[in-house]
Design a protein around this motif. Structure first.
Motif, short mmCIF file in Angstrom:
data_model
loop_
_atom_site.label_atom_id
_atom_site.label_comp_id
_atom_site.label_asym_id
_atom_site.label_seq_id
_atom_site.Cartn_x
_atom_site.Cartn_y
_atom_site.Cartn_z
N PRO A 68 0.83 -1.21 0.00
CA PRO A 68 0.00 0.00 0.00
C PRO A 68 0.87 1.26 0.00
O PRO A 68 2.02 1.23 0.42
N SER A 119 -9.10 -2.69 10.14
CA SER A 119 -9.36 -2.22 8.78
C SER A 119 -8.23 -1.29 8.38
O SER A 119 -7.41 -0.90 9.22
N ASP A 120 -8.15 -0.94 7.10
CA ASP A 120 -7.19 0.08 6.67
C ASP A 120 -7.45 1.35 7.47
O ASP A 120 -8.59 1.84 7.52
N THR A 121 -6.42 1.90 8.09
CA THR A 121 -6.60 3.01 9.03
C THR A 121 -5.54 4.08 8.81
O THR A 121 -4.35 3.76 8.72
N MET A 129 -0.70 5.24 6.33
CA MET A 129 -1.71 4.20 6.13
C MET A 129 -1.27 2.95 6.88
O MET A 129 -0.17 2.43 6.67
N PRO A 173 -2.28 -0.75 7.02
CA PRO A 173 -3.15 -1.70 6.32
C PRO A 173 -3.88 -2.65 7.27
O PRO A 173 -3.38 -2.96 8.36
N LYS A 174 -5.05 -3.08 6.87
CA LYS A 174 -5.81 -4.06 7.64
C LYS A 174 -4.94 -5.29 7.91
O LYS A 174 -4.25 -5.80 7.04
N SER A 187 -2.39 -5.40 9.90
CA SER A 187 -1.05 -5.05 10.40
C SER A 187 -0.98 -5.23 11.91
O SER A 187 -1.97 -5.04 12.62
#
Length: 502
Positions: free
Chosen positions: A33, A384-386, A392, A394-395, A397
């Motif tokens: 990402p 979730s992606d945050t 960023m 990633p979901k 992580s």
């Protein structure tokens, strides 16, 4: 012709393998990402595993290595461990903000759940975790945990421990086995409804395995959250798994004994209350159950989590406290003088004395700061992606709190490597805890036994210093203040003498 065919087959195989490697490398570099936190370069497929292992072979613990990375990349940086993105948080602000974020409160998949085939409160996520945590806190409080009235139970156990110390008549002994038995007895009295004698061989062996696992899990519980590590030749996975199974068998037998004599009118401990909830759930369909996530699947895991967390970490902190008192006899004398002035010699300290025992409290906090028993805490996972701090996440992580770095932030602790309890005293000599001292972590997933642990630390430590003077044996070398790596930062084995005070 056959030779030519074999050559062509071999070349085709090499071509296929090369293509696979190229595709994996491209996926590694191009599939990431955008706007991830900065961090060190890692190898495709394995990430930073080799770099971390290399430093550990040189004696550098991961929490120290991460401090070096933070100095280069900033307090929020990224690593790759196998296929997992790992975001390491190295200052109080980033840890606090991340662990209060609703999308950064999950737990990653882990080896313990796999081995136990049970998902306990410490490693659950989402609604299941919320319900389990709320239930655990409610039940523990109903049995007095965290309340001032609970000090009698802790004090009784502390007195039993001091009898064991007194019987040694000042001879050198290893304090860890006695400490972990005593601390474990406090949580066992609530969960199991019983305590264990210090001479109980089976229980001593169980606690020994618990301590051994804390080391075998690796720094930050690496093998827990990266189960693939167990297949590496330098990891002691077989011993770890056999220990987990033995602890599970012990706890399962206790649960089964409770089932056999269960009496709805006499709920004596945590297991009894859990069994009652299971029966209530069976009597209602899932939609109508008050605690629908309290199931057989979460039973053993939750009991294991509470038992382990309520035993190892507090005992290890007390272990460090005795060591520091032996190394710093002048500070030990100041604590004793304060306790004598406030409490006197005719009774033992009480929680009511705590507000006046300012230096004693400051010493406990400084021991916690210097030793940080769980240097890398327990990782969270992104649900979730945050977006976080402009990056960023990633979901999926992992977010690792480097609590060791937080306790050594030069912007907060200018003389971070000095054992100086006075840092927690204001100009009036009153004890003031800095908000940056977070040995129990922060946020909604902070240690579930924090209130119990704080009470235990005060009661045990003040009792010890009221009754004994601790010193190293005359013929022993100076003790080491550098701990052993693992899930917990434990002192290296040492002997100590407990000299009875008049």
């Amino acid at each position: 012709m056959s030779l030519l065919y074999n050559m062509l087959w071999y070349l085709d195989l090499r071509t296929v393998l090369l293509c696979v490697v190229v595709l994996l490398v491209l996926r590694w570099f191009l599939g990431r990402p955008k706007n991830l936190p900065p961090g060190p370069w890692g190898f495709p497929l394995i990430g930073s595993v080799l770099a971390i292992h290399r430093e550990m072979r040189r004696g550098v613990e991961p929490h120290d290595l991460f401090m070096r990375y933070a100095a280069k990349y900033g307090p929020v940086f990224r690593l790759k461990i196998f296929n997992k993105t790992v975001v390491v948080l190295n200052d109080y602000t980033s840890v606090k903000e991340a662990f209060q974020h609703p999308q950064l409160n999950d737990r990653p998949d882990n080896l313990l759940n796999e081995l136990l085939k049970s998902e306990g409160v410490a490693f659950a996520s989402g609604e299941k975790w919320v319900e389990l945590r709320r239930f655990c806190l409610t039940v523990l409080r109903s049995f007095g945990v965290g309340k001032t009235s609970f000090e009698e139970k802790i004090g009784t156990e502390a007195e039993e421990l001091m009898k064991e110390m007194s019987a040694l008549n000042g001879k050198p002994f290893d304090p860890k086995p006695l400490l972990i038995n005593a601390v474990s007895n406090v949580i066992c009295s609530v969960i199991f409804g019983k305590r264990y004698e210090y001479a109980d061989g089976e229980f001593k062996n169980l606690l020994s395995m618990l301590g051994e696992n804390a080391k075998l899990f690796g720094s930050g519980g690496a093998m827990i959250f990266f189960p693939a590590l167990r297949h590496l030749p330098f990891m002691s996975a077989n011993k770890l798994e056999s220990n987990v199974k033995a602890i599970e068998l012990f706890l399962t037998s206790i649960i089964d004994n409770h089932r056999a004599v269960f009496d709805l009118d006499n709920l004596d401990d945590f297991i009894d209350v859990y069994l009652m909830e299971l029966r209530n759930n069976q009597a209602n369909d899932k939609a109508g159950a008050k605690h629908g996530h309290l199931t057989e699947h979460t039973f053993t895991g939750t009991i294991t989590n509470l038992f382990a967390a309520g035993s190892e970490t507090t005992a290890t902190t007390l272990h460090w406290a005795l060591l520091y008192m032996a190394v710093y006899p002048d500070i030990q004398q100041r604590v004793q003088a304060e306790i004598d002035a406030v409490v006197g010699r005719n009774r033992l300290p009480r929680m009511a004395d705590k507000p006046e025992l300012n230096f004693t409290r400051a010493v406990i906090w400084e021991v916690q700061r210097m030793t940080i028993v769980a240097p890398l805490g327990i990782p969270h996972a992104a649900a979730s992606d945050t977006q976080f701090h402009g990056f960023m996440i990633p979901k999926g992580s992992l977010l690792v709190p480097n609590l060791w770095a937080v306790a050594r932030d030069l912007k907060v602790w200018s003389d971070r490597d000095q054992f100086r309890p006075e840092r927690f005293l204001n100009d009036k000599g009153e004890a003031v805890q800095a908000e940056e001292l977070i040995p129990f972590s922060v946020g909604r997933r902070s240690c579930i036994g924090e209130h119990l642990a704080k009470m235990e630390l005060f009661v045990f430590f003040s009792f010890f210093l009221h009754q004994f003077t601790f010193k190293k044996p005359d013929d022993a070398p100076p003790p080491a203040l550098k701990g052993r790596g693992g899930l917990t930062n434990s002192p290296r084995v040492f002997n100590i003498c407990a000299m009875k005070r008049e």
